[in-house]
Design a protein around this motif. Structure first.
Motif, mmCIF file in Angstrom:
data_model
loop_
_atom_site.group_PDB
_atom_site.id
_atom_site.type_symbol
_atom_site.label_atom_id
_atom_site.label_comp_id
_atom_site.label_asym_id
_atom_site.label_seq_id
_atom_site.Cartn_x
_atom_site.Cartn_y
_atom_site.Cartn_z
ATOM 1 N N PRO A 86 84.612 34.649 12.993
ATOM 2 C CA PRO A 86 85.211 34.368 11.685
ATOM 3 C C PRO A 86 85.774 35.643 11.057
ATOM 4 N N ILE A 87 86.904 35.530 10.381
ATOM 5 C CA ILE A 87 87.522 36.659 9.702
ATOM 6 C C ILE A 87 87.162 36.562 8.222
ATOM 7 N N VAL A 88 86.444 37.558 7.727
ATOM 8 C CA VAL A 88 86.015 37.562 6.329
ATOM 9 C C VAL A 88 86.443 38.879 5.690
ATOM 10 N N PHE A 89 87.246 38.786 4.633
ATOM 11 C CA PHE A 89 87.678 39.985 3.923
ATOM 12 C C PHE A 89 86.653 40.357 2.860
ATOM 13 N N SER A 90 86.403 41.659 2.738
ATOM 14 C CA SER A 90 85.476 42.166 1.738
ATOM 15 C C SER A 90 86.171 42.229 0.377
ATOM 16 N N ASN A 91 85.372 42.373 -0.679
ATOM 17 C CA ASN A 91 85.940 42.569 -2.019
ATOM 18 C C ASN A 91 85.539 43.922 -2.585
ATOM 19 N N GLN A 92 85.190 44.850 -1.690
ATOM 20 C CA GLN A 92 84.755 46.166 -2.130
ATOM 21 C C GLN A 92 85.894 47.177 -2.075
ATOM 22 N N GLU A 93 85.758 48.228 -2.874
ATOM 23 C CA GLU A 93 86.824 49.211 -3.038
ATOM 24 C C GLU A 93 87.248 49.855 -1.729
ATOM 25 N N ARG A 94 86.291 50.249 -0.909
ATOM 26 C CA ARG A 94 86.622 51.013 0.295
ATOM 27 C C ARG A 94 86.692 50.142 1.546
ATOM 28 N N PHE A 103 95.626 45.448 -8.565
ATOM 29 C CA PHE A 103 94.903 44.178 -8.480
ATOM 30 C C PHE A 103 95.433 43.189 -9.517
ATOM 31 N N VAL A 104 95.584 43.638 -10.742
ATOM 32 C CA VAL A 104 96.044 42.742 -11.807
ATOM 33 C C VAL A 104 97.509 42.360 -11.618
ATOM 34 N N ASN A 105 98.362 43.329 -11.320
ATOM 35 C CA ASN A 105 99.783 43.014 -11.178
ATOM 36 C C ASN A 105 100.045 42.068 -10.015
ATOM 37 N N HIS A 106 99.297 42.205 -8.947
ATOM 38 C CA HIS A 106 99.517 41.339 -7.786
ATOM 39 C C HIS A 106 98.924 39.950 -7.982
ATOM 40 N N ARG A 107 98.215 39.762 -9.083
ATOM 41 C CA ARG A 107 97.620 38.456 -9.362
ATOM 42 C C ARG A 107 98.001 37.938 -10.758
ATOM 43 N N ASP A 108 99.024 38.518 -11.334
ATOM 44 C CA ASP A 108 99.514 38.099 -12.647
ATOM 45 C C ASP A 108 100.464 36.917 -12.466
ATOM 46 N N PRO A 109 100.121 35.727 -12.976
ATOM 47 C CA PRO A 109 100.985 34.546 -12.773
ATOM 48 C C PRO A 109 102.412 34.763 -13.258
ATOM 49 N N GLU A 110 102.585 35.495 -14.351
ATOM 50 C CA GLU A 110 103.941 35.716 -14.859
ATOM 51 C C GLU A 110 104.749 36.604 -13.914
ATOM 52 N N LEU A 111 104.127 37.657 -13.417
ATOM 53 C CA LEU A 111 104.836 38.552 -12.496
ATOM 54 C C LEU A 111 105.018 37.923 -11.123
ATOM 55 N N ASN A 144 81.902 45.807 -8.479
ATOM 56 C CA ASN A 144 82.816 44.689 -8.250
ATOM 57 C C ASN A 144 84.169 45.055 -8.850
ATOM 58 N N PRO A 145 85.024 45.727 -8.065
ATOM 59 C CA PRO A 145 86.287 46.237 -8.607
ATOM 60 C C PRO A 145 87.190 45.163 -9.208
ATOM 61 N N GLY A 146 87.322 44.027 -8.510
ATOM 62 C CA GLY A 146 88.189 42.972 -9.016
ATOM 63 C C GLY A 146 87.718 42.427 -10.353
ATOM 64 N N LYS A 147 86.421 42.201 -10.464
ATOM 65 C CA LYS A 147 85.856 41.703 -11.718
ATOM 66 C C LYS A 147 86.045 42.729 -12.826
ATOM 67 N N PHE A 148 85.780 43.990 -12.539
ATOM 68 C CA PHE A 148 85.931 45.063 -13.523
ATOM 69 C C PHE A 148 87.356 45.085 -14.075
ATOM 70 N N LEU A 149 88.347 45.078 -13.192
ATOM 71 C CA LEU A 149 89.734 45.190 -13.628
ATOM 72 C C LEU A 149 90.204 43.947 -14.364
ATOM 73 N N SER A 150 89.785 42.785 -13.897
ATOM 74 C CA SER A 150 90.188 41.539 -14.560
ATOM 75 C C SER A 150 89.602 41.450 -15.960
ATOM 76 N N GLU A 151 88.316 41.761 -16.090
ATOM 77 C CA GLU A 151 87.652 41.614 -17.383
ATOM 78 C C GLU A 151 88.164 42.630 -18.393
ATOM 79 N N TRP A 152 88.345 43.889 -17.974
ATOM 80 C CA TRP A 152 88.826 44.886 -18.933
ATOM 81 C C TRP A 152 90.293 44.667 -19.275
ATOM 82 N N HIS A 153 91.052 44.126 -18.350
ATOM 83 C CA HIS A 153 92.445 43.770 -18.658
ATOM 84 C C HIS A 153 92.486 42.676 -19.709
#
Length: 531
Positions: free
Chosen positions: A505-513, A430-438, A76-85
């Protein structure tokens, strides 16, 4: 030592023999055992050989072999990056993708982008080298610097001039694919090949000229070369520990893949008569010659082929690099935008209404077709521009834009993080594009809000710490203005001519590739005039 030995051995085998032997090794039981053992030995060696130094930043506690966190990341790339950040802050070290790297986010990305001692080209070439994959010779014969320079000098300043040509060839591309669309509409089984064809037709008119853009084989290469060739380089996680074998795999694709030969032959057959005609006219100073206005002519005049290299081969190598760097990325990013809009059909109707407002202000009524569009009108479609930026912001990019320390010295970021010679820095997109301050205090950063940038100075081509989609600094993508305009023009033409609706239906994945929705995207086009 193992990787050097494998490369040494591979370099001394015949091309076909090498490929056959590698395939036999990989698919055999003994080969699987051997590869697994080799990966373990490499990991063990790297573990014990890793410099015992103060990295100057916190480190991810990897759970895999010898501290590697690749498996955890890919779950889970998004979870990994958010949690370690959240745990470690904006800069930390991690063993990932077969090597140690520093992951950077927040304002620290600027330090990497603006420091010429970090090279994106050097890093990305080690991971994905189109010159090797397409048998296009050494990068010194046609450098990335020349390609970027030509785009800056020739393409970007002339976008206004080329807009009518692009619109004309987009309309031709739609006719190629759809023919005469009946009042009840038509169904397109997969939107992406359709989009690829439009990008190929429009881009070819600028890159090789109006006449060559009509050549079906050349357009086929512009459209399909990347997917036909790169399909042979399927992800193999165990190869991440063997960069020399990854390079060898790309080299073997270039030397043995029939798609490489086919596309190079198609481009040669299309280019040779036209190039011969142009060179003859240039050499004779023919006053009756109508000088073509396209990238091909600019290359012939400004970037002569190196001594000893056939001009047609040289131009094929040029066009191949442009296809990988410009057409392929524009097609993929256009797909991201189109699919986001298909996920929200109501947004497309609002964008159509915006068109009518801009056309009315210019003196046109609602019956006006897309042929009246120009660059000034496209720039006034501010809701569309915002939607494009927002779709790109939410693209499934996690860590990317690798930069290598190309010096022989240790580099230190302002927070104290040290990067050894040859090591990579990854940008935490992932983090920079979802950082509320940025994102200017946006509190719904994980949602697609198409018009969130309307009324701001954040257009779709503007780079910043909060939008690193195109990089930053002097080395930011030089073709981003052309890419954004082409995407906006394609969307504008489709919306002007048709009501565009998704069938599934259009469904976007949350996987790296999986940067795009999984599976084909069926759409229905219904003529606006019929409505």
């Amino acid at each position: 030592m193992l990787t050097q030995y494998l490369q040494f051995a591979a370099d001394r085998l015949g091309q076909k023999k090498t490929l056959d032997q590698l395939q036999a090794v990989v698919t055999s039981k003994q080969g699987v055992v051997g590869i697994t053992t080799a990966v373990a030995l490499i990991a063990l060696a790297n573990h014990f050989r890793s410099p015992k130094i103060d990295r100057g930043c916190p480190q991810v506690e990897g759970k895999g072999w010898f501290g590697y966190a690749t498996e955890e990341f890919r779950e889970n790339p998004g979870k990994f990056l958010s949690e370690w950040h959240e745990k470690l802050g904006p800069v930390y070290g991690v063993k990932i993708f077969g090597h140690y790297a520093t992951v950077v986010s927040g304002p620290y990305v600027r330090e990497v982008f603006l420091d010429d001692r970090f090279s994106f080209i050097a890093a990305i070439t080690k991971l994905f080298d189109p010159n090797l994959m397409t048998d296009s010779g050494h990068s010194s014969e046609q450098t990335a610097k020349n390609a970027a320079d030509s785009i800056k000098r020739f393409l970007s300043p002339n976008l206004k001039h080329y807009t009518p040509r692009v619109i004309e060839h987009l309309n031709l591309g739609i006719e190629d694919w759809c023919g005469e669309v009946p009042a009840e509409g038509i169904e397109i089984e997969n939107a992406f090949p359709f989009l690829q064809h439009l990008v190929a037709r429009a881009s070819a008119s600028v890159f090789v000229g109006i006449e060559l853009a009509k050549n079906e084989e050349l357009v086929d290469s512009f459209q399909n070369m990347v997917s036909n060739i790169s399909s042979g380089l399927k992800p193999k996680p165990w190869l991440e520990y063997f960069p020399s074998l990854t390079k060898l795999g790309m080299y073997m694709i270039g030397k043995t893949n029939p798609a490489v030969k086919r596309h190079r032959t198609q481009m040669a057959n299309a280019l040779r008569p036209e190039v011969d005609r142009r060179l003859k006219a240039m050499a004779s100073n023919d006053t009756n010659w109508d000088r073509p206005d396209d990238m091909l002519q600019h290359i012939l005049e400004s970037y002569p082929a190196p001594e000893g290299l056939d001009v047609i081969t040289y131009l094929i190598n040029w066009m191949t690099q442009l296809i990988f760097a410009a057409l392929h990325t524009t097609s993929e990013n256009g797909k991201v935008v189109l699919y986001r809009l298909l996920q929200h059909p109501e947004v497309m109707e609002e964008l159509y209404a915006e068109q009518n407002e801009v056309l009315a202000a210019a003196g046109y009524d609602e019956s006006a077709g897309p042929e009246v569009f120009d660059r000034e009108m496209l720039n006034k479609f501010v809701k569309l521009d915002s939607a494009v930026r927002e779709a790109c912001r939410l693209k499934n990019e996690f860590v990317g834009l690798p930069h290598e320390n190309t010096t022989d010295k240790t580099l230190t970021l302002s927070n104290g993080a040290v990067i050894l010679p040859g090591e990579f820095v990854y940008i935490n997109q992932f983090v920079n594009h979802r950082d509320p301050e940025l994102q200017a205090a946006i509190d719904d950063v994980h949602q697609f809000k198409p018009f969130r940038f309307v009324g701001t100075d954040h257009n779709a081509a503007k780079v910043s710490e909060g939008f690193v989609f195109f990089g930053m600094g002097r080395h930011a993508c030089p073709g981003r203005w052309f890419a954004i305009q082409e995407i906006k023009t394609i969307v504008s033409l489709l919306l002007r001519k048709y009501k565009v609706e998704p069938i599934d239906p259009i469904v976007f994945s949350n996987q790296e590739r999986d940067a795009f929705p999984i599976g084909p995207c069926r759409i229905r086009l219904t003529p606006r005039k019929a409505l």
